[in-house]
Each structure stands twice: as structure tokens, then as C-alpha cells.
Design an enzyme around this catalytic site. Structure first.
Site, PDB file in Angstrom:
ATOM      1  N   HIS A 162      -5.407  -4.867   1.565  1.00 59.25           N
ATOM      2  CA  HIS A 162      -5.606  -5.565   2.831  1.00 59.25           C
ATOM      3  C   HIS A 162      -6.969  -6.268   2.844  1.00 59.25           C
ATOM      4  CE1 HIS A 162      -2.171  -3.181   4.023  1.00 59.25           C
ATOM      5  NE2 HIS A 162      -2.121  -3.797   5.187  1.00 59.25           N
ATOM      6  N   HIS A 205      -8.503   3.718   4.482  1.00 57.40           N
ATOM      7  CA  HIS A 205      -9.168   3.520   3.193  1.00 57.40           C
ATOM      8  C   HIS A 205     -10.573   4.084   3.255  1.00 57.40           C
ATOM      9  CE1 HIS A 205      -6.615   1.156   0.492  1.00 57.40           C
ATOM     10  NE2 HIS A 205      -6.143   0.532   1.563  1.00 57.40           N
ATOM     11  N   ASP A 209     -13.436   1.668  -1.166  1.00 60.13           N
ATOM     12  CA  ASP A 209     -12.238   0.850  -1.402  1.00 60.13           C
ATOM     13  C   ASP A 209     -12.444  -0.577  -0.897  1.00 60.13           C
ATOM     14  OD1 ASP A 209     -11.308   3.314  -2.104  1.00 60.13           O
ATOM     15  OD2 ASP A 209      -9.882   3.508  -0.464  1.00 60.13           O
TER      16      ASP A 209
END
Length: 278
Positions: A162, A205, A209
Site C-alpha cells: 500500500h 504494518h 515496512d
């Protein structure tokens, strides 16, 4: 001549699209493998994290980050519709995205991080047959790994897909719109940064990340474009070295005009020029 160059650009666009499809499928299959190996939550608690430990979880934040991705994606589609170099821009977007997501496959499979939040119901998903794994990978691929499209994944933490999407979309939108649109560019980057914050606020996350995703995505974008802007001035020996070290740039930018691609705009199918201040 012009038509010949145009046909070769279309061939490269088709190659970039095929490369991107292969990358997305490989990433999706890697997600299936990562889900099989996700650490059990009762044995491996969430790792200490500077942001997650200090920011309360916001349940709706992850869905909001996907809305921001769709918003930026819509902006890029509008830009491609009116930009005269739409084929070259789309080729670059597909090639860069494919490369970054292939890198993500390696990091996902190399090390399995523990689930970042207790709210995530992540259990190892072991599928019986290879065909089941292919079907699962195709399901993830068709939904682009997004919960908006009904895809749920586990174990794909290093690094955030994302965040990668937000970063690349913001980079492309700002690169191919007039430099005079400083306020618009700031708004785009605010959307990107707030989207990344929402990923973390949802505790989907780890902070690392998102940091790794932002760094790799922005660097691949910058390196590709810095080389693409120099290809027309390279000597034959430099071209040869480019083909060895950066074969994708050498292939996709083979027919880049000597003066590059200007930020020029037109109404599609009418070929009426649109003037913006630079």
C-alpha cells in the site's frame, strides 16, 4: 519516421504491461507462500515498534489509506488522458511498479515478521494442492491485494504494498504535471503521507515496512528517471554499459526523443492543445 517510432513505443508499452502482470502474479503467489509461513500469534507476539506502541489503533484507517490510493490512481488516470506523452508515462509506470513489486517478493519470502497487531486474525493458511495456490494467487491478483476488493492477506509485511502504491502514484503525478502547480503537488504529497500514516494507525504494518517501501519506491523512480533523461546524450559505449547494468531502462527508453518528453497536454481524440503555466 514518426509512425514507426509510435509503433515501437506501443510494443514497449505491451512489454511493460506483460512485465507488470507477471510481477503482480509473482507477488500474489509470494503472498500465498508468506501466508503459509506466517508466525503463530500465540508464539510470536508483535515486535516492539516506535509508532505502533505510541499511536492507538484506528480501525477505519486502513480503509482510508485505500481510498487515498484510489484517489491518487484516479488523478494519474486523468493525467494520462490529457498528457501527450501518455504512452511513455504509462510504460514507465508499469515498468517501475513491476520492478518494485518483484523486490517486495524477495523481502516477503526472505524473513517472516510476526503479525503487527493482536486485532489481526492471522493463521497459517495451508492449501492442499498447487492448483489451490494458483487460484488463491489469481484471487489476490484480480483484487490487487486490496481489502476494498475483498482480498485478505497475512504475512506480507516487509515491505508495504500500500505504501509502495501511494509513493509511486505521488511521484508520477508530481513529475508529469506543471512545476508551477506547487500547491497541487503539496496536496498530493499530503495525501500520500497521510495515507502512510493511516496504514500505521491501523496497525496493519510495522514502521520499518513503510519506511523501506517509501525509500525503495522513491529511489527506483528517481534512478530510472535520472537515467531516462540522459539516454539521448549517451555515447555507444555508455549505451552498452546501460544495457548491462540497467537493461529495463535501455529497452524501454530506446526511442526517447532527444529533448525528452515535455509536459504538454491535449484534449483526447480532438488533439486540441491545453495550455498550463510551467
Amino acid at each position: 519516421g514518426g509512425p514507426n517510432i509510435g509503433n515501437k513505443q506501443l510494443i514497449r508499452l505491451a512489454a511493460a504491461a506483460a512485465y507488470c502482470c507477471l510481477s503482480i502474479f509473482t507477488t500474489s503467489f509470494s503472498l500465498v507462500a508468506a501466508h503459509e509461513r506466517v508466525p503463530l500469534t500465540d508464539q510470536y507476539p508483535p515486535l516492539p515498534d516506535l509508532i505502533l506502541d505510541n499511536v492507538p489503533r484506528i480501525p477505519w484507517a486502513f480503509a482510508a489509506s485505500e481510498v487515498f490510493i484510489l484517489t491518487l490512481g484516479g488523478m494519474l488516470l486523468c493525467l494520462l488522458a490529457i498528457h501527450r506523452a501518455r504512452i511513455a508515462i504509462l510504460t514507465r509506470f508499469l515498468a517501475i511498479s513491476a520492478t518494485v513489486f518483484l523486490l517486495r517478493c524477495v523481502t516477503m519470502l526472505a524473513t517472516s515478521l510476526s503479525v503487527p497487531g493482536a486485532h489481526l486474525d492471522c493463521k497459517q493458511l495451508r492449501l492442499d494442492s498447487f492448483q489451490d495456490k494458483i487460484d488463491r494467487a489469481l484471487h489476490i491478483m484480480m483484487g490487487l491485494g486490496s481489502t476494498v476488493f475483498g482480498v485478505e492477506t497475512c504475512g506480507d509485511y516487509m515491505f508495504s504494498g500500500h505504501c509502495t502504491g501511494l509513493t509511486l502514484l505521488a511521484c508520477f503525478i508530481c513529475e508529469y504535471t506543471p512545476s508551477a502547480w506547487a500547491g497541487f503537488h503539496r496536496a498530493v504529497w499530503l495525501l500520500c503521507i497521510f495515507g502512510i500514516f493511516c496504514i500505521l494507525a491501523a496497525h496493519e504494518h510495522y514502521s520499518i515496512d513503510c519506511f523501506v517501501a517509501f525509500y525503495i519506491s522513491s529511489r527506483v523512480f528517481a534512478y530510472y528517471h535520472s537515467l531516462a533523461y540522459q539516454v539521448s546524450t549517451m555515447s555507444p559505449s555508455q549505451w552498452k554499459r546501460l544495457g548491462v547494468w540497467f537493461p529495463l531502462v535501455a529497452y524501454f527508453e530506446r526511442y526517447t526523443p532527444r529533448d525528452g518528453y515535455k509536459n504538454a497536454y491535449e484534449i483526447p481524440y480532438v488533439a486540441k492543445e491545453i495550455q498550463f503555466d510551467e
